[in-house]
Motif scaffolding. Structure first.
Motif, mmCIF file in Angstrom:
data_model
loop_
_atom_site.group_PDB
_atom_site.id
_atom_site.type_symbol
_atom_site.label_atom_id
_atom_site.label_comp_id
_atom_site.label_asym_id
_atom_site.label_seq_id
_atom_site.Cartn_x
_atom_site.Cartn_y
_atom_site.Cartn_z
ATOM 1 N N CYS A 174 0.391 -1.003 -0.264
ATOM 2 C CA CYS A 174 0.049 0.149 -0.093
ATOM 3 C C CYS A 174 0.652 1.164 0.308
ATOM 4 O O CYS A 174 0.696 2.055 -1.008
ATOM 5 C CB CYS A 174 -0.917 -0.486 1.087
ATOM 6 N N LEU A 175 1.596 1.021 0.729
ATOM 7 C CA LEU A 175 2.694 2.007 1.039
ATOM 8 C C LEU A 175 3.363 2.876 -0.015
ATOM 9 O O LEU A 175 3.743 3.769 -0.558
ATOM 10 C CB LEU A 175 4.017 2.075 2.465
ATOM 11 N N ALA A 176 3.932 1.363 -0.569
ATOM 12 C CA ALA A 176 4.218 2.117 -2.543
ATOM 13 C C ALA A 176 3.717 2.357 -3.158
ATOM 14 O O ALA A 176 4.730 2.971 -3.760
ATOM 15 C CB ALA A 176 5.777 0.617 -2.550
ATOM 16 N N HIS A 177 2.267 1.888 -3.326
ATOM 17 C CA HIS A 177 1.207 2.334 -3.931
ATOM 18 C C HIS A 177 1.750 3.654 -4.123
ATOM 19 O O HIS A 177 1.448 4.002 -4.837
ATOM 20 C CB HIS A 177 0.643 1.300 -4.392
ATOM 21 N N VAL A 178 0.427 3.918 -3.021
ATOM 22 C CA VAL A 178 0.476 5.611 -2.961
ATOM 23 C C VAL A 178 1.383 6.526 -2.764
ATOM 24 O O VAL A 178 0.919 8.150 -3.338
ATOM 25 C CB VAL A 178 -0.246 5.915 -1.410
ATOM 26 N N ARG A 179 2.934 6.218 -3.038
ATOM 27 C CA ARG A 179 4.191 6.863 -2.963
ATOM 28 C C ARG A 179 4.252 7.055 -4.436
ATOM 29 O O ARG A 179 5.602 8.159 -5.049
ATOM 30 C CB ARG A 179 5.024 7.215 -2.063
ATOM 31 N N ALA A 180 3.652 6.388 -4.540
ATOM 32 C CA ALA A 180 4.208 6.131 -6.474
ATOM 33 C C ALA A 180 3.183 7.156 -7.446
ATOM 34 O O ALA A 180 2.315 7.695 -7.137
ATOM 35 C CB ALA A 180 4.807 4.818 -6.980
ATOM 36 N N GLU A 181 3.478 7.742 -8.480
ATOM 37 C CA GLU A 181 2.416 8.495 -9.543
ATOM 38 C C GLU A 181 1.229 7.211 -9.628
ATOM 39 O O GLU A 181 0.127 8.242 -9.494
ATOM 40 C CB GLU A 181 3.746 8.347 -10.648
ATOM 41 N N ALA A 182 1.307 6.004 -9.707
ATOM 42 C CA ALA A 182 -0.011 5.549 -9.588
ATOM 43 C C ALA A 182 -1.010 5.653 -8.332
ATOM 44 O O ALA A 182 -2.263 5.440 -9.284
ATOM 45 C CB ALA A 182 0.321 3.912 -10.505
ATOM 46 N N GLY A 183 -1.142 6.116 -7.830
ATOM 47 C CA GLY A 183 -1.122 6.749 -6.063
ATOM 48 C C GLY A 183 -1.884 7.509 -6.434
ATOM 49 O O GLY A 183 -2.789 8.068 -5.490
ATOM 50 N N ARG A 184 -1.811 8.194 -7.205
ATOM 51 C CA ARG A 184 -2.324 9.501 -7.408
ATOM 52 C C ARG A 184 -3.511 9.925 -6.765
ATOM 53 O O ARG A 184 -3.914 10.942 -5.924
ATOM 54 C CB ARG A 184 -1.827 10.423 -8.321
ATOM 55 N N PRO A 185 -4.666 8.837 -7.400
ATOM 56 C CA PRO A 185 -6.225 9.074 -7.113
ATOM 57 C C PRO A 185 -6.108 8.292 -5.739
ATOM 58 O O PRO A 185 -6.976 8.780 -5.282
ATOM 59 C CB PRO A 185 -6.556 7.546 -8.219
#
Length: 219
Positions: A174-185
């Motif tokens: 989860c943390l890796a995703h929200v910190r990446a561009e893909a996690g902007r939503p």
């Protein structure tokens, strides 16, 4: 009196109970083991405007502003009522999850957040008031657990990286995703799994509140 003192800050009493017999209890205002506890929290975004107005008067670099606001507000209410205030982030940690389940008869959702029959996943506990004397409170009654009748379980199917599953919460994914561009939503609008839950939709946090919590998580 408790409700009146809390309502000025958008907070509400979230149930309470008396500690029984020799049951372990944290110190009350007298430093002796407390006799009773009342949970303090919010339903939906009721406290958010009060926090935002307070935050605008604080230094930009203030750490943990929501915790600071909660301690300040609930501490003032405790002083007014002759109680001792405690926070979920205080050490040693008080068993807030167990207290909340006992006080309101709630159970955890698949996301770990306690599911409320009215508020759904859109509520929180900001602190508690400990009293030296027993309080007059009705015992929590069993409530319908919406997750028991929810067959589709959209809360376990909306996360792009499957952070929530029957195995638990994959914090690292989860943390890796929200910190990446893909996690902007997710960062802009909040956890997709949480937002997918159909219960308590009228209490859903506004986008700016969800973004605040996601930013705190990702920092």
């Amino acid at each position: 009196m408790i409700d009146e003192a809390l309502s000025a800050h958008g907070l509400i009493a979230r149930g309470g109970f008396n500690f029984e017999g020799a049951e372990p209890a944290p110190p009350g205002p007298s430093a002796m083991p407390a006799r009773a506890v009342v949970l303090v929290g919010q339903a939906g975004a009721s406290a958010w405007p009060h926090f935002v107005a307070w935050r605008q008067r604080q230094p930009n670099a203030l750490p943990d502003p929501l915790d600071t606001w909660s301690r300040e507000v609930i501490g003032a209410v405790a002083a007014r009522l002759g109680a001792r205030a405690v926070s979920p982030s205080d050490r040693p940690h008080a068993p807030f999850q167990r207290w909340a389940m006992r006080a309101e008869g709630l159970r955890a959702s698949p996301l770990g957040i306690l599911m409320h029959p009215q508020y759904g996943l859109w509520h929180a506990y900001r602190g508690a008031l400990l009293f030296d004397a027993a309080i007059d409170t009705a015992p929590a009654t069993a409530v319908i657990h919406p997750c028991d009748t929810c067959v589709a379980k959209p809360c376990l199917k909306s996360c792009p990286v499957g952070a929530y599953s029957d195995a638990g919460f994959d914090h690292a994914a989860c943390l890796a995703h929200v910190r990446a561009e893909a996690g902007r939503p997710c960062m802009r609008h909040g956890c997709l799994d949480r937002n997918a839950c159909p219960y308590g939709a009228s209490y859903r946090y506004p986008a700016d509140m969800q973004a605040f919590h996601m930013a705190s998580f990702a920092t």
